[in-house]
Design an enzyme around this catalytic site. Structure first.
Site, PDB file in Angstrom:
ATOM      1  N   THR A 148       0.836  -1.216   0.000  1.00 12.22           N
ATOM      2  CA  THR A 148       0.000   0.000   0.000  1.00 12.22           C
ATOM      3  C   THR A 148       0.866   1.259   0.000  1.00 12.22           C
ATOM      4  O   THR A 148       0.504   2.273  -0.596  1.00 12.22           O
ATOM      5  CB  THR A 148      -0.984   0.041   1.192  1.00 12.22           C
ATOM      6  OG1 THR A 148      -0.239  -0.129   2.394  1.00 12.22           O
ATOM      7  CG2 THR A 148      -2.049  -1.021   1.092  1.00 12.22           C
ATOM      8  N   GLN A 197       1.537 -13.147  -0.470  1.00 14.06           N
ATOM      9  CA  GLN A 197       0.237 -13.326  -1.126  1.00 14.06           C
ATOM     10  C   GLN A 197       0.112 -12.330  -2.280  1.00 14.06           C
ATOM     11  O   GLN A 197      -0.865 -12.343  -3.007  1.00 14.06           O
ATOM     12  CB  GLN A 197      -0.897 -13.085  -0.122  1.00 14.06           C
ATOM     13  CG  GLN A 197      -0.858 -14.013   1.072  1.00 14.06           C
ATOM     14  CD  GLN A 197      -1.795 -13.552   2.173  1.00 14.06           C
ATOM     15  OE1 GLN A 197      -3.013 -13.696   2.063  1.00 14.06           O
ATOM     16  NE2 GLN A 197      -1.263 -13.000   3.243  1.00 14.06           N
ATOM     17  N   ILE A 214       0.795 -10.198  -5.785  1.00 11.65           N
ATOM     18  CA  ILE A 214       0.890 -10.624  -7.182  1.00 11.65           C
ATOM     19  C   ILE A 214       1.615  -9.562  -8.001  1.00 11.65           C
ATOM     20  O   ILE A 214       1.578  -9.577  -9.219  1.00 11.65           O
ATOM     21  CB  ILE A 214      -0.546 -10.853  -7.733  1.00 11.65           C
ATOM     22  CG1 ILE A 214      -1.428  -9.620  -7.468  1.00 11.65           C
ATOM     23  CG2 ILE A 214      -1.158 -12.086  -7.087  1.00 11.65           C
ATOM     24  CD1 ILE A 214      -2.844  -9.719  -8.027  1.00 11.65           C
ATOM     25  N   HIS A 263      -0.019 -16.623  -4.550  1.00  6.05           N
ATOM     26  CA  HIS A 263      -1.160 -16.335  -5.420  1.00  6.05           C
ATOM     27  C   HIS A 263      -0.750 -15.951  -6.833  1.00  6.05           C
ATOM     28  O   HIS A 263      -1.524 -15.315  -7.550  1.00  6.05           O
ATOM     29  CB  HIS A 263      -2.035 -15.245  -4.784  1.00  6.05           C
ATOM     30  CG  HIS A 263      -2.619 -15.655  -3.469  1.00  6.05           C
ATOM     31  ND1 HIS A 263      -3.102 -14.770  -2.531  1.00  6.05           N
ATOM     32  CD2 HIS A 263      -2.799 -16.888  -2.925  1.00  6.05           C
ATOM     33  CE1 HIS A 263      -3.550 -15.435  -1.477  1.00  6.05           C
ATOM     34  NE2 HIS A 263      -3.373 -16.716  -1.692  1.00  6.05           N
ATOM     35  N   CYS A 277      -2.874 -18.811 -22.158  1.00  2.96           N
ATOM     36  CA  CYS A 277      -4.096 -19.144 -22.897  1.00  2.96           C
ATOM     37  C   CYS A 277      -4.665 -20.466 -22.371  1.00  2.96           C
ATOM     38  O   CYS A 277      -3.925 -21.443 -22.207  1.00  2.96           O
ATOM     39  CB  CYS A 277      -3.781 -19.266 -24.387  1.00  2.96           C
ATOM     40  SG  CYS A 277      -5.178 -19.910 -25.338  1.00  2.96           S
ATOM     41  N   CYS A 316      -4.491 -23.049 -25.888  1.00  6.00           N
ATOM     42  CA  CYS A 316      -3.232 -23.574 -26.456  1.00  6.00           C
ATOM     43  C   CYS A 316      -2.057 -23.442 -25.486  1.00  6.00           C
ATOM     44  O   CYS A 316      -0.950 -23.846 -25.812  1.00  6.00           O
ATOM     45  CB  CYS A 316      -2.912 -22.861 -27.772  1.00  6.00           C
ATOM     46  SG  CYS A 316      -2.380 -21.145 -27.542  1.00  6.00           S
ATOM     47  N   CYS A 330      -6.123 -15.014 -26.842  1.00  4.90           N
ATOM     48  CA  CYS A 330      -4.927 -15.451 -27.563  1.00  4.90           C
ATOM     49  C   CYS A 330      -5.195 -15.383 -29.071  1.00  4.90           C
ATOM     50  O   CYS A 330      -6.351 -15.294 -29.496  1.00  4.90           O
ATOM     51  CB  CYS A 330      -4.669 -16.891 -27.135  1.00  4.90           C
ATOM     52  SG  CYS A 330      -3.209 -17.636 -27.802  1.00  4.90           S
ATOM     53  N   CYS A 375      -5.119 -17.755 -30.960  1.00  2.82           N
ATOM     54  CA  CYS A 375      -5.908 -18.966 -31.284  1.00  2.82           C
ATOM     55  C   CYS A 375      -7.382 -18.771 -30.933  1.00  2.82           C
ATOM     56  O   CYS A 375      -8.206 -19.649 -31.204  1.00  2.82           O
ATOM     57  CB  CYS A 375      -5.340 -20.186 -30.543  1.00  2.82           C
ATOM     58  SG  CYS A 375      -5.851 -20.282 -28.813  1.00  2.82           S
ATOM     59  N   ASN A 408       1.228  -4.811  11.558  1.00  2.00           N
ATOM     60  CA  ASN A 408      -0.007  -4.557  10.801  1.00  2.00           C
ATOM     61  C   ASN A 408      -0.695  -3.304  11.319  1.00  2.00           C
ATOM     62  O   ASN A 408      -0.644  -3.018  12.511  1.00  2.00           O
ATOM     63  CB  ASN A 408      -0.962  -5.765  10.910  1.00  2.00           C
ATOM     64  CG  ASN A 408      -1.744  -5.980   9.641  1.00  2.00           C
ATOM     65  OD1 ASN A 408      -1.155  -6.113   8.573  1.00  2.00           O
ATOM     66  ND2 ASN A 408      -3.058  -5.985   9.728  1.00  2.00           N
TER      67      ASN A 408
HETATM   68  P1  NAD Z   1      -6.097  -7.552   2.947  1.00  2.00           P
HETATM   69  O1  NAD Z   1      -6.536  -6.416   2.134  1.00  2.00           O
HETATM   70  O2  NAD Z   1      -7.114  -8.538   3.386  1.00  2.00           O
HETATM   71  O3  NAD Z   1      -5.410  -6.996   4.284  1.00  2.00           O
HETATM   72  C1  NAD Z   1      -4.404  -6.039   4.256  1.00  2.00           C
HETATM   73  C2  NAD Z   1      -3.968  -5.779   5.685  1.00  2.00           C
HETATM   74  O4  NAD Z   1      -2.819  -4.970   5.643  1.00  2.00           O
HETATM   75  C3  NAD Z   1      -5.010  -5.057   6.528  1.00  2.00           C
HETATM   76  O5  NAD Z   1      -5.112  -5.713   7.774  1.00  2.00           O
HETATM   77  C4  NAD Z   1      -4.442  -3.642   6.697  1.00  2.00           C
HETATM   78  O6  NAD Z   1      -4.720  -3.105   7.952  1.00  2.00           O
HETATM   79  C5  NAD Z   1      -2.966  -3.904   6.563  1.00  2.00           C
HETATM   80  N1  NAD Z   1      -2.206  -2.790   5.989  1.00  2.00           N
HETATM   81  C6  NAD Z   1      -2.509  -2.013   4.917  1.00  2.00           C
HETATM   82  N2  NAD Z   1      -1.510  -1.164   4.645  1.00  2.00           N
HETATM   83  C7  NAD Z   1      -0.558  -1.402   5.581  1.00  2.00           C
HETATM   84  C8  NAD Z   1       0.712  -0.846   5.833  1.00  2.00           C
HETATM   85  N3  NAD Z   1       1.229   0.141   5.092  1.00  2.00           N
HETATM   86  N4  NAD Z   1       1.430  -1.325   6.887  1.00  2.00           N
HETATM   87  C9  NAD Z   1       0.924  -2.312   7.686  1.00  2.00           C
HETATM   88  N5  NAD Z   1      -0.285  -2.873   7.486  1.00  2.00           N
HETATM   89  C10 NAD Z   1      -1.000  -2.436   6.451  1.00  2.00           C
HETATM   90  O7  NAD Z   1      -4.890  -8.257   2.182  1.00  2.00           O
HETATM   91  P2  NAD Z   1      -4.325  -9.754   2.292  1.00  2.00           P
HETATM   92  O8  NAD Z   1      -4.400 -10.215   3.692  1.00  2.00           O
HETATM   93  O9  NAD Z   1      -3.051  -9.781   1.579  1.00  2.00           O
HETATM   94  O10 NAD Z   1      -5.356 -10.650   1.496  1.00  2.00           O
HETATM   95  C11 NAD Z   1      -5.990 -10.214   0.333  1.00  2.00           C
HETATM   96  C12 NAD Z   1      -5.617 -10.846  -0.997  1.00  2.00           C
HETATM   97  O11 NAD Z   1      -5.512  -9.766  -1.888  1.00  2.00           O
HETATM   98  C13 NAD Z   1      -4.347 -11.575  -1.126  1.00  2.00           C
HETATM   99  O12 NAD Z   1      -4.665 -12.825  -1.593  1.00  2.00           O
HETATM  100  C14 NAD Z   1      -3.540 -10.846  -2.220  1.00  2.00           C
HETATM  101  O13 NAD Z   1      -3.172 -11.762  -3.215  1.00  2.00           O
HETATM  102  C15 NAD Z   1      -4.521  -9.922  -2.868  1.00  2.00           C
HETATM  103  N6  NAD Z   1      -4.045  -8.559  -3.194  1.00  2.00           N
HETATM  104  C16 NAD Z   1      -2.753  -8.352  -3.583  1.00  2.00           C
HETATM  105  C17 NAD Z   1      -2.319  -7.066  -3.885  1.00  2.00           C
HETATM  106  C18 NAD Z   1      -0.880  -6.862  -4.329  1.00  2.00           C
HETATM  107  O14 NAD Z   1      -0.309  -7.736  -4.962  1.00  2.00           O
HETATM  108  N7  NAD Z   1      -0.268  -5.733  -4.007  1.00  2.00           N
HETATM  109  C19 NAD Z   1      -3.195  -5.983  -3.754  1.00  2.00           C
HETATM  110  C20 NAD Z   1      -4.521  -6.235  -3.357  1.00  2.00           C
HETATM  111  C21 NAD Z   1      -4.934  -7.521  -3.072  1.00  2.00           C
END
Ligand code: NAD
Length: 252
Positions: free
Chosen positions: A40, A117, A119, A135, A143, A146, A164, A166, A227
């Site tokens: 974030t 988690q 991506i 994830h 695709c 293919c 794709c 195809c 967190n």
């Molecule tokens: P979530 O949105 O459920 O939870 C995010 C948590 O992070 C919250 O508890 C929030 O309070 C905390 N948070 C937010 N910003 C923060 C910071 N700067 N410092 C500390 N804590 C912070 O996300 P999740 O638990 O990862 O699960 C959601 C799913 O969403 C995952 O499977 C993930 O693949 C996917 N996702 C990924 C991305 C990415 O790749 N950046 C973005 C959005 C969602």
């Protein structure tokens, strides 16, 4: 490397931050488990924060749109949501101090693996080598007919559902709701976490399974949680640091 058996309890330092810092600086077997909150501070919204993707209005719930059955039934709505809400913020994002500190610790031989988690590939962009992406990644797409691979650039150039040459529908490189996680990636993550000296969990609501269940494989007494808000594993944590992961790790 040490396991639970020869660990003493965390030192009784005056502040949680100091205790966490001391544990992290002394370990050569840290394993990191992170989620959307790690990115974030790089400008990518998470799901469940106040300004996360769940708080934005859309005709369907994000976990409905991002499910396999919905993707197959309504690829047009899926790709509209996926491009706008998930991909666009990732295109301009850069690693933040949390990604950079973890990469530095790996280079110094103190951190063994990043299990994420996310991506967005920001850990790799920061220089981390051993990254387990539970994830998947937005950068590899395939695709369904293919099996040809397509880059993110190709997918972004297409309009409507990504198809794709195809004619087959392109599956994004991420694991959708209702889909199984890669067994090999999961097995490696379990092994790293099972044998970790310090498990550092950050930026995750720890509510998406099976990723959230991974902490159950850790049997040590050095589970450090960073967190912003309450998470599903607060009761399991030995030390909780409430705040922004980039700010906290960046200052260590
Ligand atoms: P979530 O949105 O459920 O939870 C995010 C948590 O992070 C919250 O508890 C929030 O309070 C905390 N948070 C937010 N910003 C923060 C910071 N700067 N410092 C500390 N804590 C912070 O996300 P999740 O638990 O990862 O699960 C959601 C799913 O969403 C995952 O499977 C993930 O693949 C996917 N996702 C990924 C991305 C990415 O790749 N950046 C973005 C959005 C969602």
């Amino acid at each position: 490397m040490t396991g639970k058996g020869n660990q003493s309890p965390p030192p009784k330092n005056p502040s949680a931050l100091e205790a966490a810092r001391e544990i992290l600086l002394q370990s050569n077997n840290i394993v990191f488990l992170g989620g959307a909150g790690v990115s974030t501070e790089s400008g990518i919204p998470d799901f469940r924060s106040e300004d996360g993707i769940y708080s934005q209005s859309f005709a369907y719930l994000p976990e409905t749109v991002l499910s396999r059955s919905f993707f197959l039934r309504h690829p047009d709505v899926f790709y509209d949501f996926y491009r706008q809400r998930c991909l666009l913020p990732m295109l301009t994002s850069l690693p933040n101090p949390a990604h950079l500190k973890l990469a530095q610790w790996e280079k110094e031989g103190r951190l063994r693996a990043v299990v994420t988690q996310n991506i967005d590939d920001l850990h790799q962009k920061a220089g981390s080598q051993n990254v387990l992406q539970l994830h998947g990644t937005v950068y590899r797409n395939q695709c369904l007919t293919c099996w040809r691979e397509h880059s993110l650039e190709e997918v972004l150039k297409m309009e409507g559902p990504a198809r794709c040459t195809c004619g087959g529908l392109i599956h994004p490189g991420i694991v959708l709701f209702e889909e199984a996680l890669d067994e090999k990636v999961m097995a490696k993550a379990i092994e790293y976490i099972r044998t970790a000296d310090v498990l550092l969990v950050a930026g995750s609501s720890m509510s998406v399974y099976p990723a959230a269940g991974l902490v159950d494989y850790y049997s040590g007494h050095r589970l450090i949680l960073i967190n912003k808000d309450i998470s599903g594993i607060d009761r399991q944590a030995d030390i909780i640091l409430r705040g922004k992961v980039g700010e906290i790790l960046g200052a260590m």
